[in-house]
Design a protein around this motif. Structure first.
Motif, PDB file in Angstrom:
ATOM      1  N   ILE A   1       6.553   0.260   5.621  1.00  0.00           N
ATOM      2  CA  ILE A   1       5.161   0.371   6.085  1.00  0.00           C
ATOM      3  C   ILE A   1       5.029   1.550   7.049  1.00  0.00           C
ATOM      4  O   ILE A   1       4.137   2.391   6.906  1.00  0.00           O
ATOM      5  CB  ILE A   1       4.709  -0.940   6.766  1.00  0.00           C
ATOM      6  CG1 ILE A   1       4.651  -2.083   5.752  1.00  0.00           C
ATOM      7  CG2 ILE A   1       3.365  -0.752   7.474  1.00  0.00           C
ATOM      8  CD1 ILE A   1       4.586  -3.463   6.384  1.00  0.00           C
ATOM      9  N   GLN A   2       5.921   1.603   8.029  1.00  0.00           N
ATOM     10  CA  GLN A   2       5.874   2.689   9.019  1.00  0.00           C
ATOM     11  C   GLN A   2       6.079   4.055   8.366  1.00  0.00           C
ATOM     12  O   GLN A   2       5.414   5.025   8.717  1.00  0.00           O
ATOM     13  CB  GLN A   2       6.922   2.454  10.098  1.00  0.00           C
ATOM     14  CG  GLN A   2       6.606   1.253  10.971  1.00  0.00           C
ATOM     15  CD  GLN A   2       7.730   0.935  11.940  1.00  0.00           C
ATOM     16  OE1 GLN A   2       8.891   0.842  11.555  1.00  0.00           O
ATOM     17  NE2 GLN A   2       7.376   0.777  13.203  1.00  0.00           N
ATOM     18  N   GLU A   3       6.994   4.124   7.423  1.00  0.00           N
ATOM     19  CA  GLU A   3       7.252   5.382   6.724  1.00  0.00           C
ATOM     20  C   GLU A   3       6.037   5.810   5.902  1.00  0.00           C
ATOM     21  O   GLU A   3       5.650   6.985   5.926  1.00  0.00           O
ATOM     22  CB  GLU A   3       8.468   5.221   5.814  1.00  0.00           C
ATOM     23  CG  GLU A   3       8.903   6.498   5.138  1.00  0.00           C
ATOM     24  CD  GLU A   3      10.162   6.288   4.308  1.00  0.00           C
ATOM     25  OE1 GLU A   3      10.160   6.732   3.141  1.00  0.00           O
ATOM     26  OE2 GLU A   3      11.126   5.683   4.810  1.00  0.00           O
ATOM     27  N   ASN A   4       5.409   4.874   5.193  1.00  0.00           N
ATOM     28  CA  ASN A   4       4.223   5.211   4.398  1.00  0.00           C
ATOM     29  C   ASN A   4       3.086   5.709   5.292  1.00  0.00           C
ATOM     30  O   ASN A   4       2.407   6.673   4.953  1.00  0.00           O
ATOM     31  CB  ASN A   4       3.764   4.004   3.581  1.00  0.00           C
ATOM     32  CG  ASN A   4       4.656   3.715   2.391  1.00  0.00           C
ATOM     33  OD1 ASN A   4       5.604   4.446   2.103  1.00  0.00           O
ATOM     34  ND2 ASN A   4       4.373   2.634   1.693  1.00  0.00           N
ATOM     35  N   ILE A   5       2.893   5.058   6.425  1.00  0.00           N
ATOM     36  CA  ILE A   5       1.844   5.496   7.357  1.00  0.00           C
ATOM     37  C   ILE A   5       2.163   6.891   7.879  1.00  0.00           C
ATOM     38  O   ILE A   5       1.280   7.763   7.938  1.00  0.00           O
ATOM     39  CB  ILE A   5       1.685   4.488   8.520  1.00  0.00           C
ATOM     40  CG1 ILE A   5       1.101   3.172   8.011  1.00  0.00           C
ATOM     41  CG2 ILE A   5       0.816   5.077   9.637  1.00  0.00           C
ATOM     42  CD1 ILE A   5       1.109   2.048   9.037  1.00  0.00           C
TER      43      ILE A   5
ATOM     44  N   LEU B   1       0.848  -1.204   0.000  1.00  0.00           N
ATOM     45  CA  LEU B   1       0.000   0.000   0.000  1.00  0.00           C
ATOM     46  C   LEU B   1       0.877   1.246   0.000  1.00  0.00           C
ATOM     47  O   LEU B   1       1.635   1.480   0.932  1.00  0.00           O
ATOM     48  CB  LEU B   1      -0.908   0.008   1.233  1.00  0.00           C
ATOM     49  CG  LEU B   1      -1.920  -1.122   1.330  1.00  0.00           C
ATOM     50  CD1 LEU B   1      -2.589  -1.118   2.695  1.00  0.00           C
ATOM     51  CD2 LEU B   1      -2.947  -1.013   0.218  1.00  0.00           C
ATOM     52  N   SER B   2       0.756   2.026  -1.044  1.00  0.00           N
ATOM     53  CA  SER B   2       1.534   3.268  -1.143  1.00  0.00           C
ATOM     54  C   SER B   2       0.929   4.337  -0.236  1.00  0.00           C
ATOM     55  O   SER B   2      -0.175   4.180   0.301  1.00  0.00           O
ATOM     56  CB  SER B   2       1.535   3.775  -2.587  1.00  0.00           C
ATOM     57  OG  SER B   2       0.236   4.233  -2.950  1.00  0.00           O
ATOM     58  N   VAL B   3       1.623   5.435  -0.109  1.00  0.00           N
ATOM     59  CA  VAL B   3       1.118   6.580   0.655  1.00  0.00           C
ATOM     60  C   VAL B   3      -0.232   7.021   0.097  1.00  0.00           C
ATOM     61  O   VAL B   3      -1.182   7.274   0.848  1.00  0.00           O
ATOM     62  CB  VAL B   3       2.136   7.748   0.623  1.00  0.00           C
ATOM     63  CG1 VAL B   3       1.542   9.013   1.210  1.00  0.00           C
ATOM     64  CG2 VAL B   3       3.416   7.350   1.341  1.00  0.00           C
TER      65      VAL B   3
ATOM     66  N   THR C   1     -11.066   1.884   8.633  1.00  0.00           N
ATOM     67  CA  THR C   1     -10.069   0.870   8.281  1.00  0.00           C
ATOM     68  C   THR C   1      -8.931   0.831   9.301  1.00  0.00           C
ATOM     69  O   THR C   1      -8.449   1.863   9.754  1.00  0.00           O
ATOM     70  CB  THR C   1      -9.466   1.181   6.884  1.00  0.00           C
ATOM     71  OG1 THR C   1     -10.510   1.134   5.916  1.00  0.00           O
ATOM     72  CG2 THR C   1      -8.387   0.191   6.508  1.00  0.00           C
ATOM     73  N   THR C   2      -8.509  -0.384   9.643  1.00  0.00           N
ATOM     74  CA  THR C   2      -7.363  -0.583  10.527  1.00  0.00           C
ATOM     75  C   THR C   2      -6.356  -1.476   9.823  1.00  0.00           C
ATOM     76  O   THR C   2      -6.712  -2.490   9.231  1.00  0.00           O
ATOM     77  CB  THR C   2      -7.796  -1.256  11.846  1.00  0.00           C
ATOM     78  OG1 THR C   2      -8.751  -0.422  12.500  1.00  0.00           O
ATOM     79  CG2 THR C   2      -6.599  -1.484  12.768  1.00  0.00           C
ATOM     80  N   LEU C   3      -5.088  -1.087   9.891  1.00  0.00           N
ATOM     81  CA  LEU C   3      -3.994  -1.893   9.353  1.00  0.00           C
ATOM     82  C   LEU C   3      -3.457  -2.775  10.477  1.00  0.00           C
ATOM     83  O   LEU C   3      -3.134  -2.282  11.550  1.00  0.00           O
ATOM     84  CB  LEU C   3      -2.871  -1.001   8.826  1.00  0.00           C
ATOM     85  CG  LEU C   3      -3.248   0.018   7.750  1.00  0.00           C
ATOM     86  CD1 LEU C   3      -2.022   0.844   7.384  1.00  0.00           C
ATOM     87  CD2 LEU C   3      -3.838  -0.652   6.534  1.00  0.00           C
TER      88      LEU C   3
END
Length: 167
Positions: free
Chosen positions: A130-134, A95-97, A110-112
């Motif tokens: 993942i953390q950076e995109n979030i 999942l991209s930004v 929605t929850t990741l």
């Protein structure tokens, strides 16, 4: 054999000789993406984890076994609120930004599920992505709609045993 496809017409590394973009190769936990004269080459070391999908700035990468847009539109229309690597997506890094922002706006409940990330054998460097995109998506959302945020939790979803047996 892998299912990873790269659209050379969309890949910035291909169409710009001065580009040094290597985001897909950097995030690949298997070092499956290399370059020959600026052309990305995918080796059989690729496991179709999908981590490179969310890192590509031009969305030039896709998996023939997983259509990210089809997933997103289906997910938004469904009653489902959880996205998990053990449930409905190869890896949250796919999942991209932009995808995360769209999910937050169109389906804010929605929850990741980050519950499997820390123990994942391919977490490095995917969990960092993942953390950076979030974080990037949340900074954008904070500027746009201050009360809106990407939700994530350490749920560690598992398919119930009786469902596994019937599939």
């Amino acid at each position: 054999m892998h299912n990873l496809k790269i659209d050379f017409g969309s890949c910035v590394r291909v169409y710009s000789k001065l580009s040094n973009c290597n985001k897909c190769a950097t995030v690949c936990p298997h070092n499956a993406i290399t370059y020959e004269e600026n052309i990305p080459i995918v080796s059989d070391a690729c496991t179709d984890c999908g981590g490179c999908l969310g890192s590509c700035p031009t969305e030039a990468i896709s998996l023939s076994s997983f259509d990210i847009l089809e997933f997103l539109f289906g997910f938004i229309e469904s009653d489902e609120n959880l996205i998990s690597c053990k449930k409905n997506i190869p890896c949250l890094a796919s999942l991209s930004v932009e995808h995360l922002i769209s999910l937050a706006i169109l389906k804010p409940e929605t929850t990741l599920d980050l519950g499997h990330c820390e123990q994942c054998p391919i977490a490095k460097p995917l969990f960092q992505q993942i953390q950076e995109n979030i974080a990037v998506a949340n900074r954008f959302l904070e500027a746009l709609i201050p009360d809106l945020k990407i939700k994530s939790a350490h749920i560690a979803f598992e398919i119930p045993q009786e469902q596994e047996d019937t599939s």
